[in-house]
Design an enzyme around this catalytic site. Structure first.
Site, PDB file in Angstrom:
ATOM      1  N   ARG A  68      13.770   7.706 -20.764  1.00 37.79           N
ATOM      2  CA  ARG A  68      14.847   8.699 -20.881  1.00 37.79           C
ATOM      3  C   ARG A  68      16.232   8.070 -21.040  1.00 37.79           C
ATOM      4  O   ARG A  68      17.111   8.644 -21.649  1.00 37.79           O
ATOM      5  CB  ARG A  68      14.838   9.623 -19.651  1.00 37.79           C
ATOM      6  CG  ARG A  68      13.783  10.718 -19.799  1.00 37.79           C
ATOM      7  CD  ARG A  68      13.870  11.693 -18.678  1.00 37.79           C
ATOM      8  NE  ARG A  68      13.618  11.040 -17.387  1.00 37.79           N
ATOM      9  CZ  ARG A  68      13.363  11.680 -16.274  1.00 37.79           C
ATOM     10  NH1 ARG A  68      13.344  12.992 -16.252  1.00 37.79           N
ATOM     11  NH2 ARG A  68      13.131  11.038 -15.162  1.00 37.79           N
ATOM     12  N   LYS A 178      -3.966   2.989 -13.067  1.00 36.43           N
ATOM     13  CA  LYS A 178      -4.457   3.774 -11.943  1.00 36.43           C
ATOM     14  C   LYS A 178      -3.257   4.373 -11.191  1.00 36.43           C
ATOM     15  O   LYS A 178      -2.150   3.823 -11.289  1.00 36.43           O
ATOM     16  CB  LYS A 178      -5.313   2.906 -11.013  1.00 36.43           C
ATOM     17  CG  LYS A 178      -4.543   1.788 -10.331  1.00 36.43           C
ATOM     18  CD  LYS A 178      -4.855   1.712  -8.878  1.00 36.43           C
ATOM     19  CE  LYS A 178      -3.940   0.750  -8.192  1.00 36.43           C
ATOM     20  NZ  LYS A 178      -3.759   0.842  -6.799  1.00 36.43           N
ATOM     21  N   HIS A 208      -6.303  -3.739 -12.831  1.00 38.44           N
ATOM     22  CA  HIS A 208      -5.924  -5.138 -13.003  1.00 38.44           C
ATOM     23  C   HIS A 208      -6.778  -6.092 -12.176  1.00 38.44           C
ATOM     24  O   HIS A 208      -6.837  -7.275 -12.452  1.00 38.44           O
ATOM     25  CB  HIS A 208      -4.430  -5.349 -12.727  1.00 38.44           C
ATOM     26  CG  HIS A 208      -4.060  -5.262 -11.291  1.00 38.44           C
ATOM     27  ND1 HIS A 208      -3.649  -4.105 -10.699  1.00 38.44           N
ATOM     28  CD2 HIS A 208      -4.064  -6.203 -10.332  1.00 38.44           C
ATOM     29  CE1 HIS A 208      -3.408  -4.344  -9.423  1.00 38.44           C
ATOM     30  NE2 HIS A 208      -3.643  -5.599  -9.171  1.00 38.44           N
ATOM     31  N   LYS A 212      -8.625 -10.162 -13.189  1.00 37.96           N
ATOM     32  CA  LYS A 212      -8.440 -11.433 -12.486  1.00 37.96           C
ATOM     33  C   LYS A 212      -9.551 -12.402 -12.893  1.00 37.96           C
ATOM     34  O   LYS A 212     -10.713 -12.027 -12.976  1.00 37.96           O
ATOM     35  CB  LYS A 212      -8.464 -11.205 -10.972  1.00 37.96           C
ATOM     36  CG  LYS A 212      -7.192 -10.529 -10.458  1.00 37.96           C
ATOM     37  CD  LYS A 212      -7.273 -10.363  -8.954  1.00 37.96           C
ATOM     38  CE  LYS A 212      -6.077  -9.598  -8.423  1.00 37.96           C
ATOM     39  NZ  LYS A 212      -4.837 -10.362  -8.464  1.00 37.96           N
ATOM     40  N   GLU A 246      -3.824  -7.440   2.957  1.00 38.74           N
ATOM     41  CA  GLU A 246      -2.435  -7.729   2.599  1.00 38.74           C
ATOM     42  C   GLU A 246      -1.676  -8.049   3.880  1.00 38.74           C
ATOM     43  O   GLU A 246      -1.877  -7.389   4.899  1.00 38.74           O
ATOM     44  CB  GLU A 246      -1.790  -6.525   1.918  1.00 38.74           C
ATOM     45  CG  GLU A 246      -2.364  -6.247   0.544  1.00 38.74           C
ATOM     46  CD  GLU A 246      -1.710  -5.047  -0.095  1.00 38.74           C
ATOM     47  OE1 GLU A 246      -0.545  -5.176  -0.490  1.00 38.74           O
ATOM     48  OE2 GLU A 246      -2.347  -3.988  -0.151  1.00 38.74           O
ATOM     49  N   ASP A 265      -5.790   3.911  -2.740  1.00 41.42           N
ATOM     50  CA  ASP A 265      -5.027   2.876  -3.426  1.00 41.42           C
ATOM     51  C   ASP A 265      -5.882   1.652  -3.748  1.00 41.42           C
ATOM     52  O   ASP A 265      -5.660   0.989  -4.756  1.00 41.42           O
ATOM     53  CB  ASP A 265      -3.834   2.452  -2.538  1.00 41.42           C
ATOM     54  CG  ASP A 265      -2.794   1.668  -3.307  1.00 41.42           C
ATOM     55  OD1 ASP A 265      -2.469   2.080  -4.436  1.00 41.42           O
ATOM     56  OD2 ASP A 265      -2.306   0.651  -2.788  1.00 41.42           O
ATOM     57  N   HIS A 270     -10.153  -0.604  -7.117  1.00 39.97           N
ATOM     58  CA  HIS A 270     -10.370  -2.057  -7.166  1.00 39.97           C
ATOM     59  C   HIS A 270     -11.650  -2.494  -6.442  1.00 39.97           C
ATOM     60  O   HIS A 270     -12.469  -3.211  -7.000  1.00 39.97           O
ATOM     61  CB  HIS A 270      -9.203  -2.794  -6.501  1.00 39.97           C
ATOM     62  CG  HIS A 270      -7.870  -2.495  -7.100  1.00 39.97           C
ATOM     63  ND1 HIS A 270      -7.679  -2.312  -8.442  1.00 39.97           N
ATOM     64  CD2 HIS A 270      -6.648  -2.354  -6.528  1.00 39.97           C
ATOM     65  CE1 HIS A 270      -6.398  -2.087  -8.671  1.00 39.97           C
ATOM     66  NE2 HIS A 270      -5.757  -2.096  -7.527  1.00 39.97           N
ATOM     67  N   LYS A 370      -2.923  -2.895   5.148  1.00 39.94           N
ATOM     68  CA  LYS A 370      -1.580  -3.477   5.159  1.00 39.94           C
ATOM     69  C   LYS A 370      -1.365  -4.173   6.501  1.00 39.94           C
ATOM     70  O   LYS A 370      -1.924  -3.758   7.516  1.00 39.94           O
ATOM     71  CB  LYS A 370      -0.526  -2.369   5.026  1.00 39.94           C
ATOM     72  CG  LYS A 370      -0.649  -1.555   3.748  1.00 39.94           C
ATOM     73  CD  LYS A 370      -0.005  -2.273   2.600  1.00 39.94           C
ATOM     74  CE  LYS A 370       0.040  -1.422   1.354  1.00 39.94           C
ATOM     75  NZ  LYS A 370       0.394  -2.235   0.172  1.00 39.94           N
TER      76      LYS A 370
END
Lengths: 521, 322
Positions: A68, A178, A208, A212, A246, A265, A270, A370
Site C-alpha cells: 500500500r 503458513k 520453511h 532446511k 525455542e 504455530d 512444521h 517458548k
C-alpha cells in the site's frame, strides 16, 4: 527431482552440462504482495539476491513488489538495497551485482482489496514482459496477512493473471506462507477458494522447515542407505521424540501469538511434516507428487483422538515469570498485546500414534515451546533394548544400560548421532554408552543455502517436493483439531511452567505413563 | 644410509595424534569430530609456497573432509621424511572441532617409488581416492604409472607449467581413467552463463562465435571453450581473436552472431561477466577461481564426466611441425 541424475546433455540442449551446472531456472517475474513487510526484507529479498549472486536466476529475472505504501521503483530499489545489505547472511554484498539485480526490481503501490491494483499489475507485467522477455512466467508470492490470501488469489483470477498468457510452456504459480487456515474448516475453505483460481499443481504452500537442509537429509539418510530401513519399524523402534525448543519468548509478537499458540504455530505444520518425513514409506520415485503422496498417506494414518483421549495425549503449557540467564522474564500474560487471562499455549506436547503396520503402537512424542532451556530441534529415535541383558551388571555409568538412540539433529548442530554401548578401555568388562557423531557436509563449514533460497528456487523451477499439498494440510489439521477443540473447552491453570525449564510437569507425566522419559537434548 | 619410513609408523602417529587431540579437547567442549570422506593425494614441488597450499587444503576440508597426503618432491637425492598433523576448525556457532588428518612426505624425485609404497597403505579404506598433480617436477619421473594407480581420479591443471599435454589427457581418458583439469573447471561459470543465455534459442542459426583472448596465443581455458562450443554449436565457426598481446591467454570476451536473434557480447573478468544481448545489459558474478573452489568442484565429481571427455576428444591438438 529425478531419480537418477542426468549426466549427459540431451541432443535438444547440447550446451547443458547436468553434472556441473545448477538446475536450470526459467526466466520469470516474482510478484511479491506485502513487498514492504518484514518477511520480504529479512528473508525473501536476501534469498533472491543470493540466488542472483550464485548465478542461479535466468537473465531478465524480475521482481515486482506490491504494497500500500506509495513508492517509486527507485525508492523500492533503495529500500531493498538497505534490507539486503542488512539481512544478507554468510555472503558478501556486491555493489556491482546489486546494480544489475536492481534493474529488475519494480514497484506498484496498491491495495489488495482494490481491483484496480490487479489491473495495474497486469499492465505493468505486459510492459516488463516486452522489455525483459520473461517467457510469460510469473510466481505470485503472498507475504501478507493470511486473511488476505483468498482475496488476492481471487483478485488475480478476476484480472486474468492466474492463467498462463499463452506463450509456450509458460506458467503462473502462487506461493503462500503458513498458517494455511486456523483450523480444519478454515483450511478447507481457503483451499477451496484458492483452487477456484489456481490449479492445485500451481499452489505452493511454503513450510520453511521442509526447506532446511537437514530435514531434506532425513530422506537421504533413510532412503539412500540400506542399513537403516530394515530397522525402521515397530519391531525395532520403541518410540520417537521430536523436539523443537525455542529459548526465547514471543519477542513482541504477543498479539499474533495469542491467536495462534504453539500447537497451531509449530505442531500442526512444521512438526507434523517432520514426523511424516521420518515415518513415511519410501516413495517409488523421487518425483514431487510421489514423495508428497507418501507424506500425505502417513499424515492420514495418524490416529484422530476422541475427545476423551485428548487429556492423556496432549499437554498445554504457558510460561510464567522467571529469570533466564540472569535476566527477568515477563510471564506470557504480561507481554504487550496479550490478554491477562490468556489461555494460549506457549508449550505443547502431544503423543501421536500412527495407525499403520509399520508403526502400530509406537508413540511419536512431539513437543515444542517458548522459553525452554535452549534452542534445539531434533528427532530422537529410541530403539528397543537388547532382548537379553547379558551385561546388566557391567555398567558403571549413571546412564546404565541405555538403549540405542539415533538422533537426527535439525538445528543448531545439524547432524546425526548414534548412541551405543562400548567397553571401557582397560581390564574388566565395564561398559559405557558412547556416541558416534556425523555432522552434515553443510556444517563442516561450507555455507548451505537458506530455506528460502531452496524453496524459492524450487518454486521457480516447478519442483513442489518440499511444499505441502492440500491433502497434507487438511490431514495435519485433522490430527490436531480434536486437541484444539478439547482445549477450547478447558480453563487451564496457567502459567504452568517456568522460563528456562522443559515445560510443565504434565508433559513428563504424559510420556511417563508409557514408561518413557523425555530426552535431554 | 638413506632414511626409511614405514606406513605403520605413520599410522601409529595418526593414532597418537587423535589421542592427544581428544585429550586437549576436554572440559566444556564437545570434543573432536574426526571426519573423512576421501583420500586426497597432492603432489607438489618442495619449493612451492607452503602457506597457500596449506590454506587450499584446509579450505577444501570443509566440503570434502579428507585424509590428505601431501607429497613434496625435491631435487636433491635420497631425501625422505614425514610429518603428521591434524587440520582442525570450529564451524561457526558450534562447540565441537572438526578435524582431518594430514601427512606430509618430503621426498626426492629419485625416491618417488619409495614414497608411492608408503602412500598406498595410507589411503583411507573404502573411500574414493583422488590424486592432484600440482608438481612441475613429477613430469620428469621415469614412470608415472605408480602415481596414476594411486587414485580413482586424477586432477591436473593444464594452465600450469609441467602439466600433461591435452593429447596425454586424451590418452588417459581413452584408457578409462577419470581425469579432471582445473583449466576446464575454470570455465564452468562462463559455460553455464552461455548455456543460460542461449537457452531456447535457435542454435542452428548461430553461424559465428569469436573467443577473444589476451596473450600471444589462447590459453587452455580458451581452447576448451572453443572445443565445447564447436560441439554444442555445430553450425558455427568458432574462432579466436587476440585482443591484447600481454597476458597468458585468458578469455576476455565472447561474441556470438546469430541469423535469427540479436548479437550477444560478453565481456569477461576474473570475477564477473557483463553481457549485452538486445535489450539486456546485465552482470553475472563469478566466484574467484581459487584452487580451493576449482578442486572442490572436481572432488564432487568422482566419476566420468561425459561433457569434459567429449570436449577433450574434440580439442584441436597442435603438433609442432618440425
Amino acid at each position: 527431482m529425478p531419480q537418477e541424475p542426468q549426466t549427459e546433455p540431451s541432443p535438444q540442449q547440447p550446451l547443458q552440462d547436468p553434472l556441473r551446472f545448477h538446475r536450470k531456472t526459467p526466466p520469470c517475474a516474482v510478484v511479491i504482495f506485502g513487498a514492504n513487510g518484514d518477511l520480504t526484507k529479512r528473508k525473501l529479498m536476501p534469498a533472491l539476491y543470493r540466488l542472483a549472486y550464485e548465478g542461479r536466476l535466468a537473465p531478465g529475472f524480475t521482481v515486482i513488489g506490491i504494497s500500500r505504501t506509495p513508492m517509486s521503483d527507485d525508492d523500492f530499489r533503495e529500500h531493498m538495497r538497505e534490507a539486503v545489505s542488512k539481512f544478507l547472511e554468510d555472503s558478501p554484498f556486491d555493489v556491482e551485482l546489486w546494480k544489475s539485480f536492481a534493474q529488475g526490481l519494480f514497484y506498484i503501490a496498491g491495495d489488495v482489496a482494490d481491483a484496480g491494483a490487479y489491473q495495474k499489475l497486469s499492465e505493468r507485467l505486459k510492459e516488463i514482459e516486452a522489455s525483459r522477455h520473461l517467457g510469460g512466467n510469473v510466481l505470485f508470492y503472498l507475504s501478507t496477512q493470511p486473511s488476505q490470501y483468498a482475496q488476492i488469489a481471487e483478485g488475480l483470477g478476476a484480472a486474468g493473471l492466474a492463467k498462463a498468457d499463452g506463450q509456450l510452456n509458460s506458467w503462473r504459480r502462487i506461493v503462500i506462507e503458513k498458517p494455511f487456515g486456523h483450523d480444519l474448516t478454515s483450511a478447507r475453505e481457503l483451499n477451496g477458494r484458492l483452487q477456484k483460481v489456481f490449479d492445485e499443481e500451481s499452489i505452493y504452500r511454503i513450510d520453511h522447515y521442509l526447506g532446511k537442509e537437514t530435514v531434506q537429509n532425513i530422506l537421504a539418510f533413510r532412503f539412500g542407505n540400506g542399513i537403516f530401513e530394515p530397522l525402521w519399524n515397530r519391531r525395532y523402534i520403541d518410540h520417537v521424540q521430536i523436539t523443537a525448543a525455542e529459548s526465547i519468548g514471543v519477542e513482541g509478537r504477543g498479539a499474533y501469538y495469542q491467536e495462534a499458540g504453539a500447537l497451531r504455530d509449530m505442531v500442526q505444520n512444521h512438526l507434523l511434516q517432520v514426523l511424516a518425513t521420518v515415518a513415511m514409506e519410501p516413495s517409488a520415485t523421487f518425483s514431487a507428487n510421489a514423495v508428497r503422496d507418501e507424506r500425505a498417506k502417513l499424515l492420514r494414518s495418524i490416529h484422530i483422538m476422541k475427545p476423551g483421549e485428548v487429556a492423556a495425549h496432549a499437554v498445554a503449557g504457558q510460561y510464567g515469570r522467571g529469570r533466564v540467564g540472569g535476566k527477568e522474564v515477563l510471564a506470557f500474560r504480561e507481554e504487550k498485546g496479550v490478554d491477562p487471562d490468556s489461555q494460549t499455549n506457549t508449550f505443547a506436547a502431544v503423543t501421536f500414534l500412527v495407525e499403520n503396520w509399520r508403526w502400530a503402537n509406537v508413540p511419536f512424542y512431539v513437543r515444542t515451546g517458548k522459553y525452554l532451556p535452549k534452542r534445539v530441534s531434533e528427532i530422537a529415535i529410541q530403539f528397543r533394548s537388547a532382548p537379553l541383558a547379558v551385561f546388566r551388571n557391567d555398567f558403571t555409568d549413571s546412564e546404565q544400560a541405555a538403549p540405542n538412540l539415533l538422533i537426527l539433529r535439525i538445528q543448531p548442530e545439524e547432524g546425526i548421532s548414534l548412541k551405543f554401548v562400548s567397553k571401557r578401555p582397560g581390564a574388566g568388562m565395564t561398559l559405557r554408552p558412547v556416541a558416534m557423531d556425523f555432522n552434515y557436509g553443510s556444517s563442516f563449514g561450507e555455507r548451505s543455502p537458506s530455506a528460502y533460497e531452496t524453496l524459492l528456487l524450487d518454486a521457480i523451477i516447478g519442483d513442489a517436493t518440499l511444499y505441502t499439498r492440500q491433502d497434507m494440510v487438511e490431514a495435519s489439521w485433522s490430527a490436531v483439531q480434536p486437541i484444539l477443540d478439547y482445549w477450547n473447552t478447558q480453563k487451564f491453570a496457567f502459567p504452568n511452567y517456568t522460563p528456562g525449564t522443559w515445560g510443565p510437569a504434565a508433559a513428563d507425566e504424559m510420556i511417563a505413563r508409557r514408561g518413557h522419559a523425555w530426552r535431554r537434548p | 644410509m638413506a632414511a626409511t619410513i614405514t606406513p605403520d609408523k605413520i599410522l601409529h602417529e595418526f593414532s597418537e595424534l587423535w589421542t592427544s587431540t581428544a585429550k586437549a579437547e576436554s572440559g566444556d567442549s564437545n570434543g573432536v569430530l574426526r571426519a573423512c570422506s576421501m583420500t586426497l593425494i597432492a603432489f607438489v614441488d618442495d619449493e612451492d609456497d607452503a602457506a597457500p597450499l596449506a590454506e587450499t587444503i584446509a579450505l577444501l576440508m570443509r566440503a570434502h573432509p579428507s585424509r590428505a597426503i601431501v607429497v613434496r618432491l625435491r631435487e636433491d637425492p635420497d631425501h625422505l621424511e614425514s610429518r603428521v598433523f591434524a587440520q582442525c576448525w570450529m564451524p561457526f556457532g558450534h562447540n565441537q572441532q572438526v578435524c582431518c588428518e594430514q601427512v606430509e612426505l618430503t621426498v626426492s624425485l629419485n625416491r618417488l617409488e619409495d614414497a608411492l609404497s608408503i602412500v598406498s597403505p595410507l589411503e583411507a579404506p573404502d573411500l574414493p581416492r583422488v590424486v592432484w598433480i600440482r608438481s612441475t617436477r613429477l613430469s620428469r619421473a621415469p614412470d608415472l604409472s605408480g602415481v596414476l594407480k594411486l587414485g580413482d581420479k586424477l586432477i591436473v591443471d593444464s594452465a600450469r607449467a609441467g602439466s600433461p599435454a591435452f593429447a596425454d589427457l586424451r590418452a588417459l581418458v581413452a584408457a578409462g581413467l577419470i581425469v579432471g583439469d582445473l583449466a576446464w573447471t575454470r570455465i564452468t561459470h562462463l559455460r553455464q552463463l552461455l548455456a543460460q543465455l542461449l537457452e531456447g534459442g535457435d542454435l542452428a542459426a548461430i553461424k559465428k562465435v569469436v573467443i577473444e583472448h589476451c596473450g600471444t596465443e589462447p590459453g587452455p581455458e580458451a581452447k576448451y571453450m572453443q572445443a565445447w562450443l564447436r560441439t554444442g554449436l555445430p553450425a558455427a565457426a568458432v574462432d579466436f581473436q587476440q585482443t591484447d598481446p600481454s597476458g597468458v591467454g585468458d578469455i576476455k570476451g565472447i561474441r556470438i552472431d546469430s541469423e535469427k536473434s540479436d548479437a550477444m557480447d560478453i565481456r569477461v573478468d576474473s570475477d564477473c561477466a557483463r553481457y549485452q544481448t538486445g535489450y539486456l545489459h546485465e552482470r553475472a558474478s563469478f566466484s574467484s577461481p581459487t584452487d580451493h573452489l576449482l578442486l572442490s568442484e572436481e572432488l564432487s565429481i568422482i566419476k566420468h564426466d561425459p561433457v569434459f571427455e567429449q570436449t577433450l576428444r574434440r580439442m584441436t591438438i597442435w603438433t609442432p611441425a618440425f
